[in-house]
Design an enzyme around this catalytic site. Structure first.
Site, PDB file in Angstrom:
ATOM      1  N   TYR A 138      15.957  -2.088  -6.440  1.00  0.00           N
ATOM      2  CA  TYR A 138      16.217  -3.349  -5.742  1.00  0.00           C
ATOM      3  C   TYR A 138      16.677  -4.454  -6.697  1.00  0.00           C
ATOM      4  O   TYR A 138      17.306  -5.413  -6.279  1.00  0.00           O
ATOM      5  CB  TYR A 138      14.965  -3.838  -4.988  1.00  0.00           C
ATOM      6  CG  TYR A 138      14.620  -3.007  -3.768  1.00  0.00           C
ATOM      7  CD1 TYR A 138      15.357  -1.887  -3.418  1.00  0.00           C
ATOM      8  CD2 TYR A 138      13.546  -3.342  -2.961  1.00  0.00           C
ATOM      9  CE1 TYR A 138      15.030  -1.127  -2.313  1.00  0.00           C
ATOM     10  CE2 TYR A 138      13.212  -2.586  -1.849  1.00  0.00           C
ATOM     11  CZ  TYR A 138      13.960  -1.479  -1.525  1.00  0.00           C
ATOM     12  OH  TYR A 138      13.634  -0.732  -0.442  1.00  0.00           O
ATOM     13  N   LYS A 193       9.668  10.873  -7.428  1.00  0.00           N
ATOM     14  CA  LYS A 193      10.727  11.847  -7.137  1.00  0.00           C
ATOM     15  C   LYS A 193      11.135  12.414  -8.491  1.00  0.00           C
ATOM     16  O   LYS A 193      12.309  12.413  -8.871  1.00  0.00           O
ATOM     17  CB  LYS A 193      11.883  11.126  -6.407  1.00  0.00           C
ATOM     18  CG  LYS A 193      12.918  12.040  -5.811  1.00  0.00           C
ATOM     19  CD  LYS A 193      12.436  12.808  -4.595  1.00  0.00           C
ATOM     20  CE  LYS A 193      13.499  13.782  -4.135  1.00  0.00           C
ATOM     21  NZ  LYS A 193      13.001  14.758  -3.140  1.00  0.00           N
ATOM     22  N   ASP A 225       9.161  12.793  -0.535  1.00  0.00           N
ATOM     23  CA  ASP A 225       9.469  13.445   0.749  1.00  0.00           C
ATOM     24  C   ASP A 225       8.222  14.102   1.319  1.00  0.00           C
ATOM     25  O   ASP A 225       7.940  14.019   2.524  1.00  0.00           O
ATOM     26  CB  ASP A 225      10.634  14.440   0.608  1.00  0.00           C
ATOM     27  CG  ASP A 225      10.571  15.264  -0.659  1.00  0.00           C
ATOM     28  OD1 ASP A 225       9.791  14.915  -1.570  1.00  0.00           O
ATOM     29  OD2 ASP A 225      11.298  16.261  -0.764  1.00  0.00           O
ATOM     30  N   ASP A 249       8.303   0.440  -0.091  1.00  0.00           N
ATOM     31  CA  ASP A 249       8.842  -0.303   1.054  1.00  0.00           C
ATOM     32  C   ASP A 249       8.803   0.588   2.290  1.00  0.00           C
ATOM     33  O   ASP A 249       8.326   0.205   3.370  1.00  0.00           O
ATOM     34  CB  ASP A 249      10.292  -0.697   0.704  1.00  0.00           C
ATOM     35  CG  ASP A 249      10.902  -1.671   1.687  1.00  0.00           C
ATOM     36  OD1 ASP A 249      10.212  -2.065   2.645  1.00  0.00           O
ATOM     37  OD2 ASP A 249      12.081  -2.022   1.508  1.00  0.00           O
ATOM     38  N   ASP A 253       5.530   0.842   5.488  1.00  0.00           N
ATOM     39  CA  ASP A 253       5.812   0.640   6.915  1.00  0.00           C
ATOM     40  C   ASP A 253       5.395   1.861   7.724  1.00  0.00           C
ATOM     41  O   ASP A 253       4.875   1.740   8.833  1.00  0.00           O
ATOM     42  CB  ASP A 253       7.305   0.368   7.144  1.00  0.00           C
ATOM     43  CG  ASP A 253       7.622  -1.121   7.110  1.00  0.00           C
ATOM     44  OD1 ASP A 253       6.816  -1.873   6.527  1.00  0.00           O
ATOM     45  OD2 ASP A 253       8.662  -1.526   7.653  1.00  0.00           O
TER      46      ASP A 253
END
Ligand code: NAD
Length: 359
Positions: A138, A193, A225, A249, A253
């Site tokens: 980001y 990852k 994943d 992020d 959620d």
């Protein structure tokens, strides 16, 4: 203890008022809280021409903690990006150095029916997602658009971002997560990852090194994943989860929705000094603003997090959390969590019920 109170826009002022009511009730038992209010977001823009005026920023910097409502309103959507209400929250994060985002996802037994998952899968869920907030893809440089310099599509338009983490950034978020795990179920899952990304192999290596300082905490590593899958398959296997900005992020959620009710979810964003900004995970809900029907519990639970993480009052935090549970056990529900057989109440009545349950 100085608390900066920034109610913001939409339902912000309504829900923050209830959290302040609850904190005032705690203060009455002998704690010295000073509340200082300041405008932020659209409310600040309307007053001063900027969503994060210097005076608001100064107040937030000088306070022990910030209690934040929400910002944003459709009527400001036409403003240039730098003046939009949402920029205030980014400005606060940057200026206060808030690098650690803590989001608990707790399913109160009374609300098990509100989840989109089967009650037996989520009932008793209590997990904490620790998301790094200031690094990763980001904010990594360089980024931009250009003509592709090489490869099969050389000369074509392309866009690119840079994923990067420095050792100190990973170390400090790992310490926050290990300490949080130490205060709970003593299990930490680091999500990465590493099988594909160099950045996250480094992340995994550094988290493993920091683990040496927390031998009492059990650490495991999981690819993002798989973590996304496990969160809906068997979410109760998690205690504390730590991950980078982008994965956090998305996963926070996903975890939030397991509880089925956005009006219930608090959050904290902390800096290295333990100062923090505490806010509900939801937005300013302009569609229901001013009607007195918003759920104030996420904000009240954010105030509890503030007592725990910035003001050193964990017992008082627990008192508030227990009082919220009592109000729910009494069958009181705001419209967003209302179900047959429960009593629908407004924002202020719910706040009053939590205050009453504090004794
Ligand atoms: P939202 O979270 O404000 O609302 C989504 C839905 O949930 C709406 O139907 C709303 O009525 C409901 N809802 C949210 N909080 C509730 C509560 N406490 N009680 C009952 N119902 C509640 O998201 P949105 O509609 O996408 O965004 C509205 C505005 O909020 C936008 O301007 C957005 O930019 C802003 N926003 C701000 C923050 C923040 O301040 N940190 C975060 C997210 C969105």
């Amino acid at each position: 203890m100085k608390i900066a109170v920034l109610p913001g826009d939409g339902i912000g002022p309504e829900i923050v008022a209830e959290a302040v009511k609850v904190l005032e009730r705690i203060a009455a038992d002998g704690f010295d809280f000073t509340f200082e209010f300041a405008p932020v977001g659209g409310a600040a823009y309307a007053q001063t021409g900027h969503p994060l005026p210097d005076s608001t920023l100064r107040l937030a910097r000088d306070a022990d903690a910030v209690l934040f409502g929400a910002v944003g309103d459709w009527k400001y959507d036409q403003l240039e990006r730098a003046l939009r209400p949402e920029q205030a929250i980014l400005g606060l994060r940057k200026n206060l150095g808030l690098f650690a985002n803590l989001r608990p996802a707790i399913l109160y037994p009374e609300l098990a029916g509100a989840s989109s998952l089967k009650p037996e899968v989520v009932s008793g869920l209590d997990i904490l997602i620790v998301r790094e907030l200031t690094g990763d893809i980001y904010f990594g440089q360089p980024r931009g658009r250009r003509r592709s310099p090489d490869g099969a599509f050389a000369g074509e338009q392309e866009a690119f971002d840079t994923m990067r983490y420095t050792r100190p950034e990973i170390e400090r978020i790992a310490h926050v997560a290990f300490k949080a795990a130490r205060g709970r179920g003593k299990r930490l899952t680091s999500v990465d990852k590493a099988n594909v990304l160099e950045t996250f192999q480094f992340w995994k290596d550094v988290v493993t090194e920091v683990h040496a300082e927390y031998p009492d905490v059990e650490l495991d590593h999981m690819y993002v994943d798989n973590a996304a899958m496990q969160l809906v398959r068997a979410p109760k296997r998690f205690d504390v989860v730590v991950t980078g900005n982008m994965f956090g992020d998305i996963l926070s959620d996903e975890a939030a929705m397991l509880t089925g009710s956005i009006g219930m979810l608090p959050s904290a964003s902390l800096n290295e000094k333990g100062q923090g900004l505490y806010e509900p995970s939801h937005g300013s809900a302009p569609d229901i603003a001013g009607q007195g029907i918003a759920n104030p519990l996420a904000t009240i639970l954010s105030a509890a997090m503030m007592l725990r993480h910035s003001l050193g009052l964990p017992e008082q935090a627990q008192r508030i959390e227990a009082a919220v549970q009592t109000a729910l056990a009494q069958g009181l529900r705001t419209a967003d969590i209302h179900a047959p057989g429960t009593e629908k109440v407004g924002t202020a009545r719910m706040g009053d019920a939590v205050v009453a349950a504090l004794g």
